[in-house]
Design a protein around this motif. Sequence first.
Motif, PDB file in Angstrom:
ATOM      1  N   GLU A  40      10.015  -9.011  -1.823  1.00  0.00           N
ATOM      2  CA  GLU A  40      10.088  -8.127  -2.984  1.00  0.00           C
ATOM      3  C   GLU A  40       9.170  -6.914  -2.811  1.00  0.00           C
ATOM      4  OE1 GLU A  40      11.019  -6.378  -6.512  1.00  0.00           O
ATOM      5  OE2 GLU A  40      12.073  -8.014  -5.480  1.00  0.00           O
ATOM      6  N   VAL A  41       7.956  -7.143  -2.339  1.00  0.00           N
ATOM      7  CA  VAL A  41       7.037  -6.029  -2.119  1.00  0.00           C
ATOM      8  C   VAL A  41       7.582  -5.110  -1.025  1.00  0.00           C
ATOM      9  CG1 VAL A  41       4.718  -5.406  -1.326  1.00  0.00           C
ATOM     10  CG2 VAL A  41       5.026  -7.296  -2.938  1.00  0.00           C
ATOM     11  N   ALA A  43      10.702  -4.575  -0.332  1.00  0.00           N
ATOM     12  CA  ALA A  43      11.816  -3.812  -0.908  1.00  0.00           C
ATOM     13  C   ALA A  43      11.302  -2.660  -1.763  1.00  0.00           C
ATOM     14  CB  ALA A  43      12.707  -4.739  -1.732  1.00  0.00           C
ATOM     15  N   ARG A  44      10.257  -2.912  -2.543  1.00  0.00           N
ATOM     16  CA  ARG A  44       9.685  -1.846  -3.376  1.00  0.00           C
ATOM     17  C   ARG A  44       9.032  -0.771  -2.503  1.00  0.00           C
ATOM     18  NH1 ARG A  44       7.136  -5.069  -8.663  1.00  0.00           N
ATOM     19  NH2 ARG A  44       8.910  -6.500  -8.917  1.00  0.00           N
ATOM     20  N   MET A  45       8.437  -1.211  -1.421  1.00  0.00           N
ATOM     21  CA  MET A  45       7.833  -0.272  -0.475  1.00  0.00           C
ATOM     22  C   MET A  45       8.906   0.603   0.171  1.00  0.00           C
ATOM     23  SD  MET A  45       5.505  -1.528   2.692  1.00  0.00           S
ATOM     24  CE  MET A  45       4.873  -0.457   3.971  1.00  0.00           C
ATOM     25  N   GLN A  47      11.795   1.407  -1.093  1.00  0.00           N
ATOM     26  CA  GLN A  47      12.334   2.346  -2.077  1.00  0.00           C
ATOM     27  C   GLN A  47      11.531   3.642  -2.107  1.00  0.00           C
ATOM     28  OE1 GLN A  47      12.368   0.149  -5.744  1.00  0.00           O
ATOM     29  NE2 GLN A  47      14.267  -0.933  -5.264  1.00  0.00           N
ATOM     30  N   ARG A  48      10.253   3.560  -1.843  1.00  0.00           N
ATOM     31  CA  ARG A  48       9.402   4.743  -1.859  1.00  0.00           C
ATOM     32  C   ARG A  48       9.736   5.695  -0.713  1.00  0.00           C
ATOM     33  NH1 ARG A  48       4.191   3.157  -4.840  1.00  0.00           N
ATOM     34  NH2 ARG A  48       4.958   1.424  -6.097  1.00  0.00           N
ATOM     35  N   ASN A 145       3.448  -4.003   5.957  1.00  0.00           N
ATOM     36  CA  ASN A 145       3.634  -4.679   4.678  1.00  0.00           C
ATOM     37  C   ASN A 145       2.812  -5.966   4.614  1.00  0.00           C
ATOM     38  OD1 ASN A 145       4.686  -5.450   2.155  1.00  0.00           O
ATOM     39  ND2 ASN A 145       6.384  -6.559   3.094  1.00  0.00           N
ATOM     40  N   THR A 174       1.212  -1.726   2.379  1.00  0.00           N
ATOM     41  CA  THR A 174       0.825  -2.489   1.203  1.00  0.00           C
ATOM     42  C   THR A 174      -0.234  -3.499   1.620  1.00  0.00           C
ATOM     43  OG1 THR A 174       2.546  -4.154   1.565  1.00  0.00           O
ATOM     44  CG2 THR A 174       3.097  -2.311   0.111  1.00  0.00           C
ATOM     45  N   GLU A 223       0.082  -2.445  -8.676  1.00  0.00           N
ATOM     46  CA  GLU A 223       0.729  -3.192  -9.743  1.00  0.00           C
ATOM     47  C   GLU A 223       0.347  -4.654  -9.605  1.00  0.00           C
ATOM     48  OE1 GLU A 223       4.990  -3.318  -9.624  1.00  0.00           O
ATOM     49  OE2 GLU A 223       5.074  -3.513  -7.447  1.00  0.00           O
ATOM     50  N   ILE A 225       1.575  -8.533  -9.980  1.00  0.00           N
ATOM     51  CA  ILE A 225       2.736  -9.418 -10.034  1.00  0.00           C
ATOM     52  C   ILE A 225       2.213 -10.836 -10.214  1.00  0.00           C
ATOM     53  CG2 ILE A 225       4.726 -10.331  -8.770  1.00  0.00           C
ATOM     54  CD1 ILE A 225       4.879  -7.669  -7.288  1.00  0.00           C
ATOM     55  N   TYR A 285      -0.254  -0.248  -3.029  1.00  0.00           N
ATOM     56  CA  TYR A 285       0.628   0.569  -2.198  1.00  0.00           C
ATOM     57  C   TYR A 285      -0.133   1.818  -1.770  1.00  0.00           C
ATOM     58  CZ  TYR A 285       4.322  -2.187  -4.492  1.00  0.00           C
ATOM     59  OH  TYR A 285       5.108  -3.206  -4.975  1.00  0.00           O
TER      60      TYR A 285
END
Length: 310
Positions: A40-41, A43-45, A47-48, A145, A174, A223, A225, A285
């Motif tokens: 999940e992290v 994937a969010r990374m 997206q940036r 990551n 991250t 953030e 989690i 991040y």
Amino acid sequence: MAAEPPFHAPDPRDVDFRAVRRAFGRAATTYDAAAVLQREVGARMAQRLDYVKLTPTAILDAGCGTGEAAAELAARYPAARVVALDAALPMLEAARDRAQRSHSVLRRLLAPLRARAAIAAPAFVCADVNALPLRGVAFDLVWSNLMLQWVNDLPRVFAEFRRTLKVGGLLTFTTFGPDTLKELRAAFARADGYTHVNRFIDMHDLGDLLVDAGFADPVMDMEQITLTYAEPRTLLAELKALGATNATRGRPRGMMGKGRWRKMLDVLGTMRRDGRIAATFEVVYGHAWKGEPKRTPEGHAIVRLPRPPS
């Protein structure tokens, strides 16, 4: 006679690199099933990167684990060569097997079109990020990551990342911040005097370290989690399956003992929220760019004069 330099005892919160490498090596076959947060992290990374103007030809995945991000980076940037690096050889072997399966599937899909796979296979390197066995000025993108929390000497690693980046290249990463696993840390603190949870660096300190290493325009954010578990043992089993076991230098060297273990579990059990055990992860991040050098390797300042008008 010159005085001897003062002796500095190792910080018990530092990690033992060999213990880290062994733990992740043992977890190579169980990691993927447990790595829900890591995916999940990642994937969010990723997206940036949608908001970054970058067309890399060479990418370093530092701390590649079982290779999920390496495969996704290769698909995102098909013209780039990805170098997947990890200190644990079994993890690297799992990443290589994943890449081979992905390319086999791609070849079958393209066979009816009589076309060749356009995505280059990653290269795999088993090495320590503290001393990258890679030439300098090689990569346009360094991706990492959730690896840096296993590093003691962050200034050295950031310097290595900068050394291998081309001017104008991007470091994106991250890691975990200080509130990570605060529940587990508190429970173990009630049970004995040893260290059981890594030391995690504050987001603002990471930004300062990037600047000190010579990176430009660092951007940091964070953030929290929270994952929940039915029982404390489920949380601990998941951490073990990930390879995220206690590798601190101040860890107990023998068995913890049933009494202290039971006490830790009982304390953790008192922290239930709505009947479940919570585990907090402070996800940090960061990204920064390699700008033009301001000093020579000898330490002399570089002064760039404006071009005369034509």
